[in-house]
Design a protein around this motif. Structure first.
Motif, PDB file in Angstrom:
ATOM      1  N   ASN A 111       0.802  -1.224   0.000  1.00 19.01           N
ATOM      2  CA  ASN A 111       0.000   0.000   0.000  1.00 19.01           C
ATOM      3  C   ASN A 111       0.836   1.276   0.000  1.00 19.01           C
ATOM      4  O   ASN A 111       0.333   2.354   0.346  1.00 19.01           O
ATOM      5  CB  ASN A 111      -0.933   0.009   1.222  1.00 19.01           C
ATOM      6  CG  ASN A 111      -2.021  -1.043   1.126  1.00 19.01           C
ATOM      7  OD1 ASN A 111      -2.501  -1.349   0.029  1.00 19.01           O
ATOM      8  ND2 ASN A 111      -2.413  -1.614   2.256  1.00 19.01           N
TER       9      ASN A 111
ATOM     10  N   GLN B 135      -0.582   4.127  -2.270  1.00 19.71           N
ATOM     11  CA  GLN B 135      -1.798   4.728  -1.714  1.00 19.71           C
ATOM     12  C   GLN B 135      -1.456   5.702  -0.582  1.00 19.71           C
ATOM     13  O   GLN B 135      -1.989   6.811  -0.513  1.00 19.71           O
ATOM     14  CB  GLN B 135      -2.726   3.627  -1.188  1.00 19.71           C
ATOM     15  CG  GLN B 135      -4.009   4.173  -0.550  1.00 19.71           C
ATOM     16  CD  GLN B 135      -4.892   3.068   0.002  1.00 19.71           C
ATOM     17  OE1 GLN B 135      -4.719   1.901  -0.348  1.00 19.71           O
ATOM     18  NE2 GLN B 135      -5.829   3.437   0.862  1.00 19.71           N
TER      19      GLN B 135
ATOM     20  N   GLU C 157      -1.969   9.876  -0.448  1.00 23.83           N
ATOM     21  CA  GLU C 157      -2.685  10.496   0.679  1.00 23.83           C
ATOM     22  C   GLU C 157      -1.829  11.605   1.305  1.00 23.83           C
ATOM     23  O   GLU C 157      -2.330  12.687   1.626  1.00 23.83           O
ATOM     24  CB  GLU C 157      -3.030   9.437   1.724  1.00 23.83           C
ATOM     25  CG  GLU C 157      -4.084   8.435   1.263  1.00 23.83           C
ATOM     26  CD  GLU C 157      -4.267   7.302   2.262  1.00 23.83           C
ATOM     27  OE1 GLU C 157      -3.503   7.280   3.267  1.00 23.83           O
ATOM     28  OE2 GLU C 157      -5.139   6.442   2.037  1.00 23.83           O
TER      29      GLU C 157
END
Length: 391
Positions: free
Chosen positions: A55, A58, A62
């Motif tokens: 991840n 991601q 963010e």
């Protein structure tokens, strides 16, 4: 310089990551907070994701949305060097830099790292864990590999910088973009190759002693990385000796020139020197069992010195014909005596029962010092073209 002017200068900090979902958020948040509170220049943090499979991407996107002056770049292939090349080659900042995501290096060293680049005093800057003023906490295995690798760089490549592997470096952007076409590696050897290339062009490398704490959860395979670095060293050495390592450098980057003729002479002298050293070692090893070490050393040196002078006369310094050959051999013996004094002195200082391998290593080290003296004597005295012209 006033605060407004300082804020107009931009420093880009690249954080290369691969499968770093565990540490990414905490590290980038900490780095952003530190730079916001303590860094007097404008900054941008670029998270460069090297084709992560978890991840990481991601989390990177963010962070780019949540924090000002943070952006994320995704690459489809792995490679720290590939990530740095991608970001640095497109950057419009005044200085580009990078640091490892684990932030092992104390961030208080970042301003001393980039300040000489922003002022124009230096072209590249590196953090060093091997300076006396550095404070380092890491295991003996990493310490041994790091020191051995940097010793190889200094002894084989003549590197003047002390720590090629510290993940804490910065470069003036125009310098980075000029040098990048000459750097082939896309992995861990990338910054070593960049530094070696910079030294070849006489660029100024600033070193900052750092406080560094080893990350026990580091994902770096140090053995594989060390082997890749050794392969990179072999490739760069081959390119250097073949003369294929040059790249065009813009006029705005000052280039230090070697004395006339030395760029051609050094590789040839090195080739002759390697052949002479191998011949010397073979002779010394053959003679050592039958005669004392000092006598074996003197005889092996004498034979190879005569051959070395003749080879350098013809191939390195381009002197042909028999005119002056005996004088050249006589003057070459002066350099031989320097080598004899260095190596014999080294042998005399060794304990009587020292292992043969240690004895041989000591002789090689002394012979290397004698080789440097020999080249200088041959160039500025024995085969000096001004002497030939005068005659």
């Amino acid at each position: 310089m006033d605060t407004t002017a300082m804020r107009t200068r931009l420093v880009e900090v690249v954080v290369p990551v691969y499968d770093e979902q565990r540490a990414l958020r905490a590290s980038v948040t900490r780095l952003h907070g530190y730079l916001t509170s303590n860094f007097p220049y404008g900054f941008r943090i670029t998270i460069a994701d090297n084709a992560s499979t978890d991840n990481t991407w991601q989390i990177a996107t963010e962070l780019a949305e949540e924090l000002p002056h943070v952006r994320a770049v995704h690459l489809d292939e792995k490679g720290r060097g590939r990530a740095l090349r991608r970001v640095w080659s497109r950057s419009e900042a005044d200085v580009v830099s990078y640091m490892d995501v684990d932030l092992s290096t104390d961030l208080d060293a970042f301003l001393p790292l980039v300040a000489p680049l922003l002022s124009g005093h230096s072209d590249l800057a590196i953090g060093t864990r091997l300076a006396r003023a550095a404070r380092v906490e890491r295991g003996p295995k990493r310490e041994f590999i790091s020191r051995s690798y940097n010793l190889l760089l200094r002894s084989l490549m003549g590197a003047g910088f002390s720590d090629a592997q510290c993940g804490f470096k910065a470069v003036r952007t125009e310098v980075a973009q000029a040098l990048l076409p000459g750097v082939e590696d896309e992995q861990w050897f990338f910054d070593t190759e960049l530094l070696l290339l910079a030294e070849r062009y006489g660029l100024r490398i600033h070193e900052v002693p750092v406080d560094w704490v080893d990350d026990p959860d580091s994902r770096v395979d140090i053995v594989r990385t060390a082997l890749d670095d050794l392969r990179g060293l072999v490739r760069v050495t081959r390119k250097t000796l073949s003369g294929a390592a040059g790249i065009p450098v813009p006029p705005r980057i000052q280039r230090a020139e070697l004395p006339r003729g030395m760029a051609r002479q050094l590789p040839r002298f090195a080739v002759v020197g390697v052949a002479s050293t191998l011949a010397y070692l073979a002779l010394y090893s053959l003679l050592r069992p039958v005669i004392p070490p000092l006598a074996a050393n003197a005889l092996a040196l004498l034979v190879t010195a005569v051959a070395n002078t003749a080879a350098n006369r013809r191939f390195t310094f381009g002197v042909t014909g028999s005119d002056g050959a005996l004088r050249h051999q006589f003057e070459g013996l002066i350099a031989f005596l320097v080598g004899l004094a260095l190596t014999s002195g080294t042998l005399a200082l060794l304990p009587a029962q020292v292992p043969h391998g240690v004895e041989l290593a000591a002789v090689i080290a002394a012979n290397a010092a004698a080789t440097l003296v020999r080249f200088l004597l041959l160039r500025v005295w024995v085969f000096n073209p001004r002497r030939r012209t005068a005659r």
